[in-house]
Design an enzyme around this catalytic site. Structure first.
Site, mmCIF file in Angstrom:
data_model
loop_
_atom_site.group_PDB
_atom_site.id
_atom_site.type_symbol
_atom_site.label_atom_id
_atom_site.label_comp_id
_atom_site.label_asym_id
_atom_site.label_seq_id
_atom_site.Cartn_x
_atom_site.Cartn_y
_atom_site.Cartn_z
ATOM 1 N N GLU A 212 0.842 -1.191 0.000
ATOM 2 C CA GLU A 212 0.000 0.000 0.000
ATOM 3 C C GLU A 212 0.874 1.236 0.000
ATOM 4 O O GLU A 212 2.090 1.158 0.146
ATOM 5 C CB GLU A 212 -0.993 -0.022 1.169
ATOM 6 C CG GLU A 212 -0.400 -0.260 2.528
ATOM 7 C CD GLU A 212 -1.450 -0.417 3.621
ATOM 8 O OE1 GLU A 212 -2.362 -1.239 3.493
ATOM 9 O OE2 GLU A 212 -1.338 0.294 4.626
ATOM 10 N N HIS A 250 7.903 19.062 6.145
ATOM 11 C CA HIS A 250 8.896 19.088 5.083
ATOM 12 C C HIS A 250 9.879 17.939 5.222
ATOM 13 O O HIS A 250 10.351 17.384 4.261
ATOM 14 C CB HIS A 250 9.645 20.409 5.113
ATOM 15 C CG HIS A 250 8.746 21.565 4.865
ATOM 16 N ND1 HIS A 250 8.068 21.720 3.693
ATOM 17 C CD2 HIS A 250 8.400 22.608 5.655
ATOM 18 C CE1 HIS A 250 7.348 22.829 3.754
ATOM 19 N NE2 HIS A 250 7.516 23.374 4.948
#
Lengths: 294, 382
Positions: A212, A250
């Protein structure tokens, strides 16, 4: 043959006296698994439907000769339970516990790797492992599996694992072993561990791999398949259209780079010669056809 | 749980990481009061959990009470990429000499903690990673060993942090690692970590994601949670312990297990439809859970049909079917339901639904057929 567990595997259940432990432990025994003991601190000397309960894993191992443990305890207690099993010499630990903090997972993963290199942990947050007709440790329903091989299954998702087992069994294609590695951030056993074991298992002729989105384990598995596997692999990756998961700021984006999307995983697997199916049903059908041609 | 900047700064402060003195407010008058207290020039910052608020006009420098009033009035109530600004953070504007970047997160690949540091902070770090990857230094930390002061010092030197800032950055790094571990964060990020013209190092921004699984160790997280903004439907889903993510399609999805739910979205898409949501029932699928799921989906006006996709393992399909029937008695469902049951006791389950005889329910044998039917129904209703 099967991988990791077979008819000789003796299993203890940590948390056998709890409602979940009792339910799944007895279910596994009914399937034919050698469930030889349970562990619950303070309840040593009692029994659960004839299965003796011990206070510690060490006592249980000494008394029963168990080599595997099935851990069914709440997240708060799971890290300690895993390390206790490893310290007592258990070589195969299945932990189905969900919602363990990532910090704890990273810690016990690294402790196992450094101090107990001979111990394999499956999970946490996984459905477990079944070698049909021989041994079932975990929450997989035994009646959807079919003994006799020749397919090995490895999957990150619980319900998709059941789906895969069911589709193959319905069409008369049996399984050697089906391993649910779980979808947590730090799984004890990964795709490559299972692929390598299936490659070495003479009874397994083909492997169904269900992945997945997220992480880069499928990409790594593709590299492994390309250079190390002679047996055919069929794959399905869930999440092509899934909403992007929680973005890890980030820093997360930097670590994963372009990796992690279903498209990237499918491309990597195809590049490694794997047949990639568009949905779980198709994966089952492709595997059934493939087995016919073996 | 993603924290707002002001919560992140509170989190950092509790681990001794220096931040600017400031306060979070919801009213313009309060903003003026706080700005006077912290002293001009001050900064008014929109509190939203989305990047790019600076570019959207959500961060303003103010030099007087009048300017504060104008800025706070403009920012409070502003829509930044779909996020309504309800609060602003006011702090004294720092005299910035240099801007750095530091973060700690779990590296799933190497299964240890990863520290990233760069002397080129203040900008989008992805851009630095693209244009000058060598400007970002990495250190993997084994959780057993933790981060030593020597390692931190070496890393800071490798990253070519200015010499007058090194001691401060090393101390911040050690505290940040401690905050990440003891605070059970999935991510802690300071961008920028600044060196002021007076030679002090401190955090000008705070991005923190906490690991919800560790909430049992942190009763104080309730305060953070109280300010989290979920839309009504997500809130309802959370109360019912459902794993729900809203999307913008027309086929409502209910499945058991995250993998199967994702797979259901994929299949709906493959047959030309679009999902209205992701909804994972989790392990059980009794009447209560099913009713809750239908209730949540029922509040979504875009939904034209609902696809229930359940594979019975431990969960038996007859129980699921009973759950659906029970739920229908409790919830007045607007859209037709397409149900696919497979696995343990699937036949019994399908019979229960057939016997119930509601024209609202259609049963399909496979996932693909069920998806096709649901997509057709979603189209017909439009």
């Amino acid at each position: 043959m099967a991988i990791f567990v077979d008819e000789n595997t003796k299993v203890i259940v940590q948390g056998l006296t709890g409602s979940q432990g009792r339910f799944h432990g007895l279910r596994n025994r009914d399937y034919g698994t050698k469930v030889v003991g349970g562990v619950t601190p303070g309840k040593g000397g009692s029994d659960v439907d004839g299965i003796p309960v011990f206070n510690t894993v060490e006592e249980a191992v000494v008394a029963t000769g168990a080599t595997a443990s099935f851990i069914v305890v709440p997240p708060k207690f799971a890290p300690e339970a895993i390390l206790e099993a490893a310290a007592a010499g258990v070589s195969f630990i299945v932990c189905i516990t969900e919602f363990i903090p990532a910090r704890d997972e990273a810690m016990f993963y690294n402790i196992l790797r450094r101090n107990y290199p001979g111990t394999r942990l499956l999970g946490p947050n996984c459905p477990g492992i079944i070698s049909p007709g021989r041994c079932n440790i975990g929450i997989t329903s035994g009646d959807i599996a079919l003994a006799g091989g020749p397919v090995g299954i490895v999957s990150r998702s619980g319900t998709l694992t059941y789906q895969a087992l069911y589709e193959l069994s319905q069409k008369g294609v049996g399984q050697t072993t089906c391993v649910g590695i779980g979808g947590d951030p730090v799984p004890g056993t990964n795709f490559i561990d299972c692929l390598a074991a299936f490659e070495a298992d003479p009874e397994t002729k083909a492997v169904l791999m269900i992945g997945e989105i997220g992480g880069s384990e499928e990409e790594k598995a593709a590299d492994f398949i390309k250079s190390n596997m002679s047996k055919p692999v069929v794959s399905y990756i869930a999440g092509v259209t899934a909403p992007p998961g929680r973005k890890m700021g980030h820093a997360g984006a930097i670590i994963s780079g372009s990796q992690g999307s279903a498209q990237a995983k499918m491309a990597a697997l195809e590049e490694a010669g794997v047949t990639v199916a568009a949905n779980p049903t198709e994966a089952g059908e492709v595997m059934v056809e493939l087995v016919k041609s073996l | 749980m993603d924290l707002f900047e002001y919560q992140g700064k509170r989190f950092f402060s509790s681990y001794g990481i220096p931040t600017s003195k400031g306060e979070v407010v919801e009213e313009v008058a309060e903003a003026v009061r706080v700005a006077k207290e912290v002293g001009f020039p001050a900064v008014v910052k929109a509190q939203v959990q989305v990047g790019g608020r600076g570019k959207a006009g959500g961060i303003r420098l103010v030099n007087s009470e009048e300017e504060t009033e104008v800025a706070a009035s403009a920012i409070l109530g502003m829509d930044i990429k779909g996020h309504l600004v309800k609060r602003v953070w006011i702090e004294h504007a720092s005299d910035i000499d240099k801007e750095y970047y530091v973060s700690v997160t779990l590296d799933r690949g190497s299964k240890d903690h990863l520290i990233l540091i760069s002397s080129q902070g203040g900008v989008e770090i992805e851009e630095v990673a693209e244009s000058a990857p060598e400007a970002i230094k990495r250190l993997h930390v084994n959780p057993i060993d933790g981060l030593s002061e020597d390692e931190a010092r070496q890393l800071v030197a490798d990253a070519e942090i200015d010499s007058q800032a090194r001691q401060g950055v090393v101390e911040t790094l050690l505290k940040l690692y401690r905050a990440y571990v003891d605070g059970d964060a999935d991510l802690v990020e300071i961008n920028p970590l600044i060196l002021t013209t007076s030679g002090k190092v401190h955090a000008l921004d705070a991005k923190v994601t906490l690991d919800d699984n560790a909430a049992f160790r942190h009763p104080d997280w309730e305060d953070f949670r109280a300010a989290q903004e979920l839309d009504g439907r997500e809130k309802l889903a959370k109360e019912k312990h459902l794993n729900y993510i809203g999307l913008d399609g027309s086929v409502g999805i209910i499945a058991n297990g995250a993998g199967l739910a994702m797979s259901t979205l994929d299949v709906v898409n493959q047959v030309g439809g679009s999902a209205a949501n992701f909804l994972d029932l989790g392990g059980g699928a009794g009447a209560d859970v099913m009713a809750a799921a239908l209730e949540v989906i029922n509040t979504d006006e875009n939904v034209r049909s609902v696809l229930i996709n359940v594979f019975g393992g431990i969960t038996r399909c007859d129980q699921v079917a009973k759950g659906i029937v029970d739920a229908l008695k409790r919830v007045d469902i607007q859209s037709p339901l397409v149900v696919r049951l497979d696995g343990t006791n699937a036949q019994e389950g399908r019979e229960i639904l057939a016997n119930y005889g509601s024209d609202k329910i259609q049963v399909e044998a496979t996932m693909i057929d069920a998806a096709r039917r649901a997509v057709e129904l979603a189209g017909e209703e439009r």
